[in-house]
Motif scaffolding. Sequence first.
Motif, PDB file in Angstrom:
ATOM      1  N   GLU A  92       0.813  -1.217   0.000  1.00 47.23           N
ATOM      2  CA  GLU A  92       0.000   0.000   0.000  1.00 47.23           C
ATOM      3  C   GLU A  92       0.844   1.264   0.000  1.00 47.23           C
ATOM      4  OE1 GLU A  92       0.863  -0.817   4.294  1.00 47.23           O
ATOM      5  OE2 GLU A  92       0.385  -2.019   2.523  1.00 47.23           O
ATOM      6  N   ASP A  93       2.051   1.200   0.601  1.00 46.70           N
ATOM      7  CA  ASP A  93       2.912   2.380   0.638  1.00 46.70           C
ATOM      8  C   ASP A  93       3.990   2.349  -0.444  1.00 46.70           C
ATOM      9  OD1 ASP A  93       4.320   0.306   1.728  1.00 46.70           O
ATOM     10  OD2 ASP A  93       5.068   1.426   3.458  1.00 46.70           O
ATOM     11  N   GLY A  94       3.839   1.478  -1.453  1.00 43.90           N
ATOM     12  CA  GLY A  94       4.689   1.532  -2.623  1.00 43.90           C
ATOM     13  C   GLY A  94       5.967   0.738  -2.547  1.00 43.90           C
ATOM     14  N   GLU A  95       6.074  -0.214  -1.632  1.00 48.65           N
ATOM     15  CA  GLU A  95       7.260  -1.064  -1.603  1.00 48.65           C
ATOM     16  C   GLU A  95       7.066  -2.188  -2.610  1.00 48.65           C
ATOM     17  OE1 GLU A  95      10.296  -2.581   1.873  1.00 48.65           O
ATOM     18  OE2 GLU A  95       8.157  -2.474   2.313  1.00 48.65           O
ATOM     19  N   THR A 108      11.642  -1.310 -11.625  1.00 44.37           N
ATOM     20  CA  THR A 108      12.154  -0.632 -10.439  1.00 44.37           C
ATOM     21  C   THR A 108      11.591   0.770 -10.329  1.00 44.37           C
ATOM     22  OG1 THR A 108      14.180  -1.909 -10.633  1.00 44.37           O
ATOM     23  CG2 THR A 108      14.270  -0.007  -9.213  1.00 44.37           C
ATOM     24  N   GLY A 109      11.128   1.311 -11.448  1.00 46.35           N
ATOM     25  CA  GLY A 109      10.501   2.625 -11.407  1.00 46.35           C
ATOM     26  C   GLY A 109       9.118   2.620 -10.807  1.00 46.35           C
ATOM     27  N   SER A 110       8.487   1.464 -10.671  1.00 50.51           N
ATOM     28  CA  SER A 110       7.118   1.424 -10.148  1.00 50.51           C
ATOM     29  C   SER A 110       7.008   1.979  -8.727  1.00 50.51           C
ATOM     30  CB  SER A 110       6.575  -0.004 -10.213  1.00 50.51           C
ATOM     31  OG  SER A 110       6.459  -0.432 -11.550  1.00 50.51           O
ATOM     32  N   PRO A 111       7.887   1.587  -7.773  1.00 50.15           N
ATOM     33  CA  PRO A 111       7.796   2.211  -6.448  1.00 50.15           C
ATOM     34  C   PRO A 111       7.982   3.716  -6.478  1.00 50.15           C
ATOM     35  CG  PRO A 111       9.169   0.254  -6.365  1.00 50.15           C
ATOM     36  CD  PRO A 111       8.916   0.539  -7.814  1.00 50.15           C
ATOM     37  N   LEU A 112       8.868   4.199  -7.378  1.00 45.86           N
ATOM     38  CA  LEU A 112       9.066   5.639  -7.486  1.00 45.86           C
ATOM     39  C   LEU A 112       7.805   6.319  -8.005  1.00 45.86           C
ATOM     40  CD1 LEU A 112      12.644   5.508  -9.048  1.00 45.86           C
ATOM     41  CD2 LEU A 112      12.072   6.087  -6.683  1.00 45.86           C
ATOM     42  N   LEU A 113       7.216   5.737  -9.064  1.00 45.49           N
ATOM     43  CA  LEU A 113       6.000   6.318  -9.615  1.00 45.49           C
ATOM     44  C   LEU A 113       4.873   6.289  -8.595  1.00 45.49           C
ATOM     45  CD1 LEU A 113       4.107   7.385 -11.804  1.00 45.49           C
ATOM     46  CD2 LEU A 113       3.865   5.021 -12.636  1.00 45.49           C
ATOM     47  N   VAL A 114       4.676   5.159  -7.939  1.00 45.74           N
ATOM     48  CA  VAL A 114       3.562   5.015  -7.001  1.00 45.74           C
ATOM     49  C   VAL A 114       3.694   6.004  -5.839  1.00 45.74           C
ATOM     50  CG1 VAL A 114       2.659   3.439  -5.257  1.00 45.74           C
ATOM     51  CG2 VAL A 114       2.947   2.657  -7.603  1.00 45.74           C
ATOM     52  N   ARG A 115       4.889   6.162  -5.327  1.00 43.13           N
ATOM     53  CA  ARG A 115       5.066   7.103  -4.221  1.00 43.13           C
ATOM     54  C   ARG A 115       4.940   8.548  -4.701  1.00 43.13           C
ATOM     55  NH1 ARG A 115       9.779   3.505  -1.158  1.00 43.13           N
ATOM     56  NH2 ARG A 115       8.271   2.164  -0.083  1.00 43.13           N
TER      57      ARG A 115
END
Length: 780
Positions: A92-95, A108-115
């Motif tokens: 839920e917090d983008g990990e 690897t960009g997905s956590p950056l985008l989501v956050r």
Amino acid sequence: MTAVRPEQRDSYDDIVWDGVQHSYRPAPDWQTRVSPSLVFDTRVDEDLDPVTFEVLRNRLWTINLAHADTLTRMSGSPIFQAYDFNMSILTEDGENLMSGPFIQYLNTGSPLLVRYLMERLSDSPGIEEGDIFLASDPWIGASHQMDVCIAAPVFVDGKLFAWVSNAAQQYDLGGIVPGGWPQNAPDIFSDPIIFRPFKLVERGVLRPDLEEMYRRQSRLPDMVALDLRAQLAGCRFAAQRLQETCEEFGAPTVKAAMRKILDNAQSAFARKLERIPDCTLSDVLYFDEKLPGDRTTHRVQFNITKQGSRLIIDNVGTEDQSEGPNGFTYMNFAGIVLGVIAQTTLYEQTFAIGGAERQIDFRPIPGTLSCCDYPAAVSGSVLNVSSAYMRLMNMFSRLMACDPDLVGDVVVSGPDIPLTVISGSDERGYPFGTALTEASGFGGGARSYTDGVETSGASYIPLIRMPNIESSEQFYPFLVMYRKEAPDTGGAGRWRGGVGMEVAITPYRSHAIDIVTNAGGQGVSTNQAVGVFGGLPSPTASYQVLVGTDVRDHWAQQQVPRDVADLSRRETLRLRGKSNGTPLNAEDVLLLIVCGGGGYGDPLDREPERVADDVAQGYVSRAAASELYGVAVDDSAALDAAATAARREAIRAERARWRTVADVFGPGTSADTSPSTGEPTRLVHESVAVRDEGERRVLACARCDRVLTDYRDNYKLGLLVDQAELTTLPRVEDPRVLLDEDMVLRRYCCPGCQTLMTVEVARATEPVLAEMVFTQEGSR
């Protein structure tokens, strides 16, 4: 543009990673800026039993696999058929909970985008159930503009439970060159368009105005639209399956399994690091051609400091970014590290790279080639990401070889992708374009116990596949004359790299075809994959256009040539690593030679019978068998044992005449004497052991026991070195045809037994590189 160095600021931590000039990296307090209306679902079942955990772990894994299947079934693109994508489930917090077995750095960009979405867009336009967001900004979450990133929130009982995401290569989103890899782009404004993160699907409804805006940028809007729909469908499918899993098992139970997956991955990675002695590893590679025709090389360095159970990774020693497509952004810097870890040290954890990330401090300097600032041109340089990925794979191989339980998982790097993009129009005048997937038909790197796999494909795409020839010919106006494995394309070693492929393509019922070449690193000038522990690099890839051949005469006789040697031609053009718009006319043939992986260990340690068998199967030529392996075979590939023994003795005698490192580079700076520890001897390299020598702790040859250096010194300082021409490698042509700077093949051997211990490709003017220096005296 000048890079921002740490010493120019009060602290590295003062750098503002905002996604504007520098890349986006969420600050420690990013959650304080999330809208209060977005409520996280953090309910956790504290009594999760092991059986249920395993069921859920595999369920989440299969959701990613089915997510991929959705993309390939819905898309009409051969690129998607080759699995040029990846997908993730995030907390839920983008990990990043779990990625798929596809391109390992891509998501690897997905956590950056989501956050970024939660920090910047949760107030307006908001994040609600049924929403799906799109971004192609390399300074936020995309590898480059063509690797479009899609992310969707997953809600359970009105609360944000998780995220699902995919990133996939789309063929054309504008820019000055068809396809999206402009090699002559001086900056971002000549690249394909950047899409900052925006909400494309709102509460389950696709916004047609935004889809039209997106399609309008492409030369092939219909194909782009189909690929986009496939990506959206994949996220919607994964979100639905995750919600169904919560209904079946209960959301707190699923959340508990997600937490445990990450905790297990973190603890497993930490335990493996703790078994390795503290050290610092460094490696240097070079990027050719900041713009087409540039004849200089551009230095990139990676440094890994291992301390206890943590890693610190920086890029000190890397050149500043410059004009032209020659670097990549922070997302890729972190992505190559996490991708390598997922494949080498955490493969049993089903690609749960978020757990490993907890143990890593990323400290790249912005404004450099491996952490570019806006407005650098980055789309056409994306293949340099694969070059860096492969170098990181070798660095982790050296790290893992320090532990007897991890050395069996060592995999040497594979080669770079000599990307070939073709575009034009067919006989009806309809435009077309694609990246030739044949460019990924290369061999895998050697392992610590066996050879690399022949024509295995990109090692960083575990499930990569190449479409059938018939599928490619159905879509595009060309004929694939042949594909075949090419000899001497794998790196020599005790275990050799797998060989790559040769492919010949000619137009068929096309109006016009142009070729764009985009090779990473120095893939067409000096070498491809680099070996480890004395294994040799694989040779260069090759782009050739055979101009004015008699291929149509062969067709008239109902023959398809099986080798370009059977064709006459007016001339042969050797294309550079970066080129735009070379025409491929009706009677021309494109010859693409794709190489294999690097070798492992000294080639003289390979059993002569294996080399003779390689010659018999066409993997190694007789000349290479003699020159590199010291093995003599006759015309029928039968082994001549006596001649082999004599040849190998002659090679060792030649090595014994190499100069000391001090003679070539000057005396190195020695560390203070490391006191003995009383610990037993152990290997920290295929041929280097750490042991006590009286009151000292030293590094010694594991073969002849000769002391090389103090434990905390650069072990290369105790070796002999030879600086040879790159043409020592088979198939490599003189790099001076493409480069003004002298590049050399450096080979280092033990002065006592002449075992080849390490090999590097470097500028002739560069000092000896300290590839691995131990920093903790003898203990783990």
